[in-house]
Every structure is written in structure tokens, then in C-alpha cells.
Write an enzyme that holds these catalytic residues in place. Structure first.
Site, PDB file in Angstrom:
ATOM      1  N   CYS A   1     -84.877 -12.840   8.805  1.00 21.76           N
ATOM      2  CA  CYS A   1     -85.168 -13.992   7.933  1.00 21.76           C
ATOM      3  C   CYS A   1     -83.946 -14.886   7.811  1.00 21.76           C
ATOM      4  O   CYS A   1     -83.031 -14.602   7.039  1.00 21.76           O
ATOM      5  CB  CYS A   1     -85.607 -13.490   6.564  1.00 21.76           C
ATOM      6  SG  CYS A   1     -85.936 -14.833   5.406  1.00 21.76           S
TER       7      CYS A   1
ATOM      8  N   CYS B   1     -83.375 -16.400   4.399  1.00 25.80           N
ATOM      9  CA  CYS B   1     -82.810 -15.468   3.401  1.00 25.80           C
ATOM     10  C   CYS B   1     -81.319 -15.234   3.653  1.00 25.80           C
ATOM     11  O   CYS B   1     -80.523 -15.211   2.721  1.00 25.80           O
ATOM     12  CB  CYS B   1     -83.477 -14.095   3.476  1.00 25.80           C
ATOM     13  SG  CYS B   1     -85.233 -14.091   3.710  1.00 25.80           S
ATOM     14  N   ASP B   2     -80.958 -15.017   4.898  1.00 23.94           N
ATOM     15  CA  ASP B   2     -79.626 -14.483   5.182  1.00 23.94           C
ATOM     16  C   ASP B   2     -78.684 -15.439   5.915  1.00 23.94           C
ATOM     17  O   ASP B   2     -77.505 -15.130   6.084  1.00 23.94           O
ATOM     18  CB  ASP B   2     -79.761 -13.194   6.029  1.00 23.94           C
ATOM     19  CG  ASP B   2     -80.500 -12.102   5.258  1.00 23.94           C
ATOM     20  OD1 ASP B   2     -80.381 -12.091   4.018  1.00 23.94           O
ATOM     21  OD2 ASP B   2     -81.196 -11.291   5.885  1.00 23.94           O
TER      22      ASP B   2
END
Ligand code: NDP
Length: 310
Positions: A134, A137-138
């Protein structure tokens, strides 16, 4: 056989939010956590884009908070996996762990989606230490670093472009000589200076002492000029697709060709009365914690209305 009003299947942000709303509405919901309690977010590290947590929060902590919020209002949260369903009648039957049968007037399916992985042992070894599925997300953790994205579809192109805005350099590792993504996404990737597309490359493994430091790739497998190459990277992002976790419901609930549950006119309603879908299992587009939570709320409100009309 146990008979209940509201069954929630899955324990990501959609399931827990549905449980919070349903329990506050006195529907005494029962929630089964499924294979991965807390869902996909428990596999990510810091979450910085969920409103209300200006300092950020870890995925596991956020899910723990949602869980206790649901429990506070009386949601009955249980460990177990739904292994079969029968949605052919007026009440909906489910089987838990292959043995226990439950009858529910309403069901909210919030079983999420699972990112596909290549199946390399190194993906497990470096999970949360450089391996991610992701970018949204990261990606932030790789500012001014070098990362690789695997895949040649729209998701991979989108993730590569997103990461290119943060990272110093992005490799796009594509197994075929061409991208599968739409023309517009291909064009964007090819026109982004800090993305290098490695066509006809497969990943053999990752290496690094305390996290990912590089990847071993095989270039042009089976060709006369087949060659093993290494690239130095700090992050390795999988973007080879997701599986919506809808298999067990497909006998009754309509899905699209990729397996995402079809919902009616922007509501969480499915083709079966009293069965609703929320979160990633019905969302191929946004796949964010906040959008999943919102759809869980909508599903619980629909359940409340449905039960009132019956
Ligand atoms: P896709 O199935 O379209 O693409 C998956 C990609 O991963 C393909 O390039 C495939 O390679 C590659 N792949 C699969 N397995 C492996 C493997 N084992 N090793 C290496 N590479 C592998 O998935 P997406 O998630 O990209 O897209 C899903 C759907 O969502 C599509 O319909 C897409 O158009 C849509 N979408 C649209 C977006 C948009 O419009 N902005 C954004 C994101 C998704 P190969 O090509 O060789 O099979």
C-alpha cells in the site's frame, strides 16, 4: 440454533464501524473477526491520514481502539470464520468454522480484500520492514529514498506515480515487455523522470540486514541473454492486484468480474434483501480506512431501517 438480528462479518474499519453504529442503535450485533482480526490495517505501520490522529497512529492501535469502542456499546465480538452461507430464505443462515449455525435477519459483509503477494519467502521476512502492498499507507516513509513497485497494471502505475512524488527514484518491475495499464497511466509513468521501468524482470528475492536494502531480479527469463541483476532499494511495493474476500458469498451475492460485491445505486445494499456489503469487499476504487469506516456506518444505518420496516 442461535438467532440474531444483525451479523457483521469481518473486523476491519468497515466491520467495527458497523458494530459501533449497530450496537448504539440497540441491535445487539454479533461480529465475527475472520482470518485476520483487525484486517489489512494491522499489516501496515503508521497511519497518518485517518482524521482525528494528528500525530499518527499505528494500524493495530487504530483497530484496537475501534474494537473497544464497539465493545463499549455492547457489540458481541467473536473469533471465527464464516465458512458457508445460505441466503436463499427470508432469514440468512451462516455457518461458523464449519460447524456452528447462526440465523440472522440482517448480514453486513465487511470481509475486505487481501493484497496479492508474489509468494516469496522474503516478502514475509521483510513484512513491515520494507515490504508493503500500500503506497498510500507507507509511501511517506520512503521520502527521498529508492523504492521498487511490482506490477504493470493501473494500480502499479498509480502507486509508482504516487511514490515518484515522494521518493528519489522508483523502479517499476514488470514481468512482460509491456504494461497492461490504461494508455493514460502508461504515458504518465513513462513521462515521469524518476520512474525507471524494468520490463521483462521478475523478482527472485530481497536482501538486507535490518530491512530491505535491495532486490535480486531475473531479466528476460528463458532468453539467450537471461541475466540476474541486483537493484539497491529501500522499499518494495506489491501492486499485482487484490482479491476481494467474497468467495464464500458468491453463490448468492452478485459480484463483478473481479469478485467485488455489487451494491445498488451507491448504497450498501446487495441483490439479497437484508444483506449489505461495506468496505473493500465492495470497493475496487478507494480502498482507504476512512472510506471503509464510512461505508460500515452506512450499512448499519440501512440495517436499522430494514429491521424497522420488517
Ligand atoms: P491488474 O490485474 O490489472 O494488473 C495486475 C498486474 O500485476 C499486471 O501487470 C500483472 O502482470 C501483474 N502481475 C500479476 N501477478 C504477477 C506476478 N506473480 N508477478 C509479476 N507481476 C504480476 O490489477 P490492478 O490492481 O492494477 O487493477 C485492477 C483493476 O482495477 C483493473 O481493471 C484496473 O484497470 C482497475 N484500476 C483502475 C485504476 C484507474 O483507473 N485509475 C486504478 C487502479 C486500478 P501481467 O500484465 O503480466 O499479467
Amino acid at each position: 440454533m442461535e438467532k440474531i438480528d444483525c451479523l457483521i462479518i469481518g473486523s476491519g474499519p468497515a466491520g467495527y464501524t458497523a458494530a459501533i453504529y449497530a450496537s448504539r442503535a440497540n441491535l445487539s450485533p454479533v461480529l465475527y473477526e475472520g482470518i485476520q482480526p483487525g484486517g489489512q490495517l494491522t499489516t501496515t505501520t503508521e497511519i497518518e491520514n485517518f482524521p482525528g490522529f494528528p500525530e499518527g497512529i499505528t494500524g493495530s492501535e487504530l483497530m484496537e481502539k475501534m474494537r473497544s469502542q464497539a465493545e463499549r456499546f455492547g457489540a458481541d465480538i467473536r473469533t471465527g470464520i464464516i465458512t458457508d452461507v445460505d441466503f436463499s430464505g427470508n432469514v440468512h443462515k451462516v455457518i461458523v468454522d464449519g460447524e456452528q449455525e447462526i440465523e440472522a435477519k440482517c448480514v453486513i459483509i465487511s470481509t475486505g480484500a487481501s493484497a496479492k503477494y508474489l509468494g516469496l519467502a522474503d516478502e514475509q521476512r521483510y513484512m513491515g520492514m520494507g515490504v508493503s502492498a500500500c503506497a498510500t499507507c507507507d509511501g511517506f516513509f520512503y521520502r527521498r529514498k529508492t523504492v521498487a513497485v511490482v506490477g504493470g497494471g493501473d494500480t502499479a502505475c498509480e502507486e509508482a506515480i504516487y511514490l515518484a512524488g515522494l521518493a528519489k527514484k522508483v523502479y517499476l518491475i514488470v514481468r512482460k515487455p509491456s504494461l497492461r495499464a490504461s494508455d493514460i497511466m502508461q504515458k504518465r509513468v513513462l513521462e515521469t523522470d524518476n520512474i525507471e521501468v524494468l520490463f521483462e524482470h521478475e523478482t527472485l528475492g530481497l536482501f538486507g540486514e535490518n530491512g530491505v536494502e535491495g532486490a535480486r531480479l531475473l531479466k528476460r527469463r528463458g532468453q539467450i541473454d537471461e541475466q540476474e541483476v541486483e537493484i539497491a532499494i529501500d522499499g518494495f511495493f506489491l501492486a499485482i492486484g487484490h482479491h476481494p474476500n467474497s468467495d464464500v458469498f458468491k453463490k448468492f451475492v452478485e459480484t463483478d468480474e473481479l469478485g467485488y460485491i455489487k451494491t445498488i445505486d451507491g448504497t450498501p445494499k446487495t441483490n439479497i434483501e437484508g444483506v449489505f456489503a461495506a468496505g473493500d469487499v465492495a470497493d475496487p476504487h478507494y480502498r482507504q480506512a476512512i472510506t471503509a469506516a464510512a461505508s460500515g456506518c452506512r450499512a448499519a444505518i440501512e440495517v436499522e431501517r430494514y429491521l424497522k420496516t420488517k
